[in-house]
Scaffold this motif. Structure first.
Motif, mmCIF file in Angstrom:
data_model
loop_
_atom_site.group_PDB
_atom_site.id
_atom_site.type_symbol
_atom_site.label_atom_id
_atom_site.label_comp_id
_atom_site.label_asym_id
_atom_site.label_seq_id
_atom_site.Cartn_x
_atom_site.Cartn_y
_atom_site.Cartn_z
ATOM 1 N N UNK A 19 3.351 6.980 -2.052
ATOM 2 C CA UNK A 19 4.711 6.866 -2.567
ATOM 3 C C UNK A 19 5.547 8.011 -2.024
ATOM 4 N N UNK A 20 6.774 7.698 -1.602
ATOM 5 C CA UNK A 20 7.735 8.730 -1.227
ATOM 6 C C UNK A 20 9.055 8.355 -1.878
ATOM 7 N N UNK A 55 0.818 -1.219 0.000
ATOM 8 C CA UNK A 55 0.000 0.000 0.000
ATOM 9 C C UNK A 55 0.846 1.261 0.000
ATOM 10 N N UNK A 56 2.143 1.140 0.258
ATOM 11 C CA UNK A 56 3.022 2.311 0.293
ATOM 12 C C UNK A 56 4.439 1.877 -0.029
ATOM 13 N N UNK A 57 5.202 2.802 -0.622
ATOM 14 C CA UNK A 57 6.597 2.545 -0.935
ATOM 15 C C UNK A 57 7.369 3.789 -0.508
ATOM 16 N N UNK A 58 8.159 3.655 0.549
ATOM 17 C CA UNK A 58 8.847 4.790 1.154
ATOM 18 C C UNK A 58 10.352 4.527 1.173
ATOM 19 N N UNK A 59 11.131 5.502 0.726
ATOM 20 C CA UNK A 59 12.583 5.345 0.779
ATOM 21 C C UNK A 59 13.088 5.802 2.140
ATOM 22 N N UNK A 82 -1.673 8.597 7.255
ATOM 23 C CA UNK A 82 -2.510 8.459 6.067
ATOM 24 C C UNK A 82 -2.962 7.021 5.871
ATOM 25 N N UNK A 83 -2.066 6.067 6.083
ATOM 26 C CA UNK A 83 -2.419 4.655 5.941
ATOM 27 C C UNK A 83 -3.452 4.238 6.978
ATOM 28 N N UNK A 84 -3.321 4.751 8.196
ATOM 29 C CA UNK A 84 -4.258 4.405 9.264
ATOM 30 C C UNK A 84 -5.630 5.021 9.031
ATOM 31 N N UNK A 85 -5.621 6.169 8.351
ATOM 32 C CA UNK A 85 -6.862 6.931 8.175
ATOM 33 C C UNK A 85 -7.667 6.474 6.960
ATOM 34 N N UNK A 86 -6.981 6.102 5.878
ATOM 35 C CA UNK A 86 -7.667 5.811 4.623
ATOM 36 C C UNK A 86 -7.125 4.521 4.025
ATOM 37 N N UNK A 87 -7.985 3.531 3.890
ATOM 38 C CA UNK A 87 -7.559 2.240 3.379
ATOM 39 C C UNK A 87 -7.542 2.134 1.872
ATOM 40 N N UNK A 118 2.939 9.503 6.529
ATOM 41 C CA UNK A 118 2.534 8.348 5.735
ATOM 42 C C UNK A 118 1.778 7.336 6.591
ATOM 43 N N UNK A 119 2.264 7.085 7.795
ATOM 44 C CA UNK A 119 1.586 6.145 8.693
ATOM 45 C C UNK A 119 0.200 6.656 9.068
#
Length: 231
Positions: A134-135, A106-110, A124-129, A121-122
């Motif tokens: 991407x970062x 669901x996410x790709x973070x460098x 956002x992931x917790x709030x909206x499924x 990012x965390x």
């Protein structure tokens, strides 16, 4: 799955570098918004931790002992689809990004991102499924766009027949005779074709179908202006 507003989002942190992993745990916990419920240092340990803790979010390093990130993401997505997987990696790689997102991440973070970016990012992931996060560098985003194929357009066999005959400059009436169907049926098929291709006219549909590779073998592309050809 998203975390209910009345509780902290549950997180599992998976990274085989103990010091880095402990730093992430402390960084995430100190905000008070997240509850780190598990840690892992390999692919198999990660699968076990997610199964045991059922977190809302898994923060997953790419290079860990075990079957590899791709296999781990595929297995976790199959077994625990409610857990959102956030890849955290040193690799700003469009190929790897595309592969892991396709497998279910669901996410790709460098790992070069700032603390504030990781926490955002965390949140956002917790709030909206629904969203994918991407970062990565602008170069990676641009290359991903260039390399991504156009989405396939699913036309029925009959719709393709009508489209091919339309591309050969036949009118609706002529297509109806050729296919032994009513002219109103031809119009109905064309309406569906327009909708699927996002086209606004016969010529637009032909151009978009050609660009999508749906008209291979058809050499004549004309806008039909004859009576009955505009429907």
């Amino acid at each position: 799955m998203t975390a209910p507003a009345d509780r902290r989002a549950r997180v599992v942190v998976a990274d085989d570098h103990t010091l880095f992993r402990q730093g992430l745990v402390e960084m995430i916990t100190v905000t008070g918004d997240f509850q780190v419920v598990g840690e892992a240092g390999s692919g198999p340990e990660t699968v076990q931790a997610v199964g045991r803790c059922r977190p809302d979010i898994l923060l997953l390093d790419v290079e860990m002992p075990g079957p590899g990130a791709k296999a781990t993401v595929i297995e976790l997505t199959r077994l625990y689809p409610e857990t959102r997987i956030a890849i955290l990696t040193m690799h700003d790689d469009p190929g790897l990004l595309h592969e892991l997102l396709r497998c279910g991440a669901a996410a790709y973070l460098v790992k070069t991102i700032a603390r504030s970016e990781l926490l955002a990012a965390l949140h956002a992931l917790a709030r909206d499924g629904r969203n994918v996060l991407l970062s990565v560098s602008r170069e990676t985003i641009d290359k991903l766009k260039r390399d991504s194929p156009e989405p396939e357009v699913a036309l029925s066999d009959r719709e393709l027949e009508v489209l091919h005959l339309t591309a050969q400059a036949l009118t609706n009436a002529q297509i109806a005779v050729r296919l032994h169907i009513a002219e109103a049926t031809v119009k109905r098929h064309l309406t569906k074709v327009y909708s699927k291709l996002g086209a606004v006219s016969r010529l637009d549909a032909i151009r978009k179908a050609n660009a999508a590779g749906l008209l291979r073998g058809v050499t004549r592309f004309e806008a039909v202006t004859a009576e009955g050809g505009s429907g």
